[in-house]
Enzyme design. Structure first.
Site, PDB file in Angstrom:
ATOM      1  N   LYS A 162     -10.052 -40.429  40.261  1.00 18.66           N
ATOM      2  CA  LYS A 162      -9.565 -39.385  39.123  1.00 18.66           C
ATOM      3  C   LYS A 162      -9.000 -40.094  38.113  1.00 18.66           C
ATOM      4  CE  LYS A 162      -6.090 -37.002  38.558  1.00 18.66           C
ATOM      5  NZ  LYS A 162      -6.021 -36.921  37.004  1.00 18.66           N
ATOM      6  N   GLU A 205       1.216 -48.397  42.548  1.00 17.53           N
ATOM      7  CA  GLU A 205       1.624 -49.311  41.531  1.00 17.53           C
ATOM      8  C   GLU A 205       2.267 -48.432  40.409  1.00 17.53           C
ATOM      9  OE1 GLU A 205       2.320 -50.722  38.423  1.00 17.53           O
ATOM     10  OE2 GLU A 205       0.179 -50.980  37.850  1.00 17.53           O
ATOM     11  N   CYS A 238       3.683 -50.738  32.335  1.00 11.40           N
ATOM     12  CA  CYS A 238       4.608 -50.693  33.427  1.00 11.40           C
ATOM     13  C   CYS A 238       5.112 -52.062  33.308  1.00 11.40           C
ATOM     14  CB  CYS A 238       4.161 -50.562  34.407  1.00 11.40           C
ATOM     15  SG  CYS A 238       2.630 -51.205  34.948  1.00 11.40           S
ATOM     16  N   GLU A 276      12.853 -46.073  32.829  1.00 14.94           N
ATOM     17  CA  GLU A 276      11.660 -46.568  32.140  1.00 14.94           C
ATOM     18  C   GLU A 276      11.409 -45.838  31.127  1.00 14.94           C
ATOM     19  OE1 GLU A 276       8.036 -46.216  34.181  1.00 14.94           O
ATOM     20  OE2 GLU A 276       7.451 -48.155  33.591  1.00 14.94           O
TER      21      GLU A 276
END
Ligand code: ADP
Length: 504
Positions: free
Chosen positions: A198, A274, A308, A406
């Protein structure tokens, strides 16, 4: 900062891509290109202009169900499981060749869909994507068990078989759309699994173009690769919870990673994740600043900082702090921000209006908490695109939201350190719930490797940042994830181990 694309540097879309967009991208389910059953679509916008450039089908639970059933059949009954490892490896390799042959088209799609500079998608996203298929293709013939010696009384012949897990659901994010698809598809296929991938709802174009090329140019049996897109809460959640999926491989936010784990719990699927990061970069007093300044700049602003493993926390020794920050500030202020499809652009817009709002909110929070904006902190005037200039915040402290959370944008926070005791520095670097990556800048090899041991992160770069290769295992400690992509470890993600014991 010129927003008007000079005609000499604007890229005209390849006719094949224009045709693909005009015809309307489709899903790949059971070897066929199809629309969503309910006929729903998602508008895809060019982040540089906010204009709709394509409509793609939106998968709902019933489309996910079809795709999973096709993958199930292909795994349980299809010719796929009967192919030899060499035949499987060849198909995976050939998929890499297809991507390489169409590299320029894909590079354009990434720039159009994600917003990233085409110079970057040509130089980074594409080579990494096809090289991942080339590398993983080789593993198909190298999967091996072991012979074992039980200590029980009697004589035994015992060995392990390494078998593909089965049907894998793969959910990917929007920051490196094709590359993330490659990191997921290549090892799963090399291991012998079948897949439902997806793509992210913000950036599905390259995955759907790949779907079309798989039908036109590759020879995978029907149902081995299924590619769809749709929203996370509907399509993603349906895939994560589907009882006939044996494993979920996910890349995205830590928040959604936790939802995936909950959804997968129903059938105790295998899960690899991840997730987010908050990478520190530590610049020692002896660092070669001629390398560290461009390195930290790249680490912070490559791919609009929507990475990331981006450099997000600079820790620089106070003796070189001002020089380093001045250097990075100078470099950041010269970065040409503009549309991804301009070859002169060095940094594009953020991926979406939502993302721009989120990242701008962090810059404001930094200001409110007393950080100083050294450069950036604002968008581009005269554009409807989702632009934010490269931003450096100083006068930060460990309690600030911008240091702890983040941000996922072109915003880096800098702090000076005085004490060079490695344990203390490592404790600061490790003072985060994340553990994905870090970089260390020093000319002292002993310090570099001591820090590499002390920092709790899956990737440590020394005198560099953002070096990726299919051979390097990639993944996180702590809340940055479970498991590793790339390298031999990626193949392990898609295998079960069976112990076979025979009494002789
Ligand atoms: P980001 O914050 O980078 O957008 P997300 O974690 O929200 O990352 O999204 C990454 C991928 O996860 C996308 O493909 C998205 O559609 C999908 N996703 C989002 N929410 C869910 C969910 N609840 N279940 C499954 N997939 C989801």
């Amino acid at each position: 900062m010129n927003l008007h694309v000079p005609s000499s540097t604007a890229v005209a879309l390849d006719p094949a891509i224009q045709k693909f967009l005009d015809a309307g991208p489709k899903f790949l389910i059971d070897g066929k290109l199809v629309q969503a059953q309910a006929g729903a679509t998602i508008d895809i916008r060019n982040p540089a202009t906010a204009q709709v450039v394509a409509k793609v089908p939106e998968a709902r639970a019933e489309d996910i169900d079809l795709a999973v059933k096709a993958a199930r059949r292909a795994f349980d009954q299809g010719p796929w499981s009967r192919l030899t490892p060499a035949e499987r490896g060849k198909l995976v390799y050939k998929l890499g060749e297809i991507i390489e042959r169409h590299a320029e088209e894909f590079a354009q799609l990434e720039a159009l869909d994600n917003g990233k500079p085409i110079s970057e998608s040509r130089a980074a996203d594409l080579p990494i994507a096809y090289n991942t298929f080339y590398y993983m293709a080789g593993w198909a013939t190298k999967i091996a068990g072991a012979t074992l010696s039980p200590s029980n009384a009697g004589e035994y012949h015992a060995y392990t078989l390494r078998e593909p897990i089965g049907v894998v659901g793969q959910i990917i994010p929007w920051n490196f759309p094709l590359m993330m698809a490659a990191w997921k598809l290549a090892p799963a296929l090399a291991a012998g699994c079948t897949v439902v991938l997806k793509a992210a709802e913000d950036t599905p174009l390259s995955a759907l173009r790949l779907a079309q090329l798989i039908v036109d140019e590759a020879d995978f049996p029907a149902g081995v690769i299924n590619i769809v897109t749709g929203y996370g809460e509907t399509a993603g959640a349906a895939l994560a919870a589907h009882p006939q999926v044996d494993k979920i491989a996910f890349t995205g936010s830590t928040e959604v990673g936790k939802l995936i784990v909950k959804a997968a719990a129903g059938s105790l699927k295998r899960v690899t994740l991840e997730l987010g990061g908050k990478a520190p970069t530590i610049v020692f007093p002896d660092a070669d600043l001629d390398r560290a300044i461009p390195g930290v700049t790249l680490g912070s602003f490559f791919a609009q900082g929507q990475v990331c493993v981006a450099t997000t926390r600079i820790y620089a020794h106070k003796s070189i702090f001002d020089k380093l920050i001045e250097g990075v500030r100078d470099a950041a202020s010269k970065i040409r921000v503009g549309p991804g499809l301009d070859t002169a652009t060095q940094m594009g817009p953020l991926v979406s209006a939502t993302q721009l709002k989120r990242v701008s909110g962090y810059v404001q929070s930094g200001r409110d908490e007393g950080a100083h904006v050294q450069v950036g902190g604002e968008g581009l005037t005269g554009s409807d695109g989702y632009f934010l200039k490269p931003t450096i915040l100083t006068n930060a402290n460990p309690a600030m939201k911008v240091v702890r959370e983040e941000i996922f944008g072109p915003v880096v926070v800098a702090q000076a350190f005085d004490d060079t005791a490695l344990d203390k520095l490592a404790a600061e670097a490790n003072d985060t719930e994340y553990g994905l990556a870090a970089s260390v800048w020093t000319q002292n090899a002993s310090i570099a490797h001591k820090m590499a041991k002390r920092i709790k992160a899956g990737t440590i770069w020394i005198n560099c940042h953002h070096v990726f290769d299919p051979v390097l295992p990639f993944g996180g400690y702590k809340q940055s994830g479970w498991g590793r992509e790339n390298g031999a470890e990626a193949i392990e993600n898609y295998l079960e181990t069976k112990a076979v014991t025979m009494a002789l």
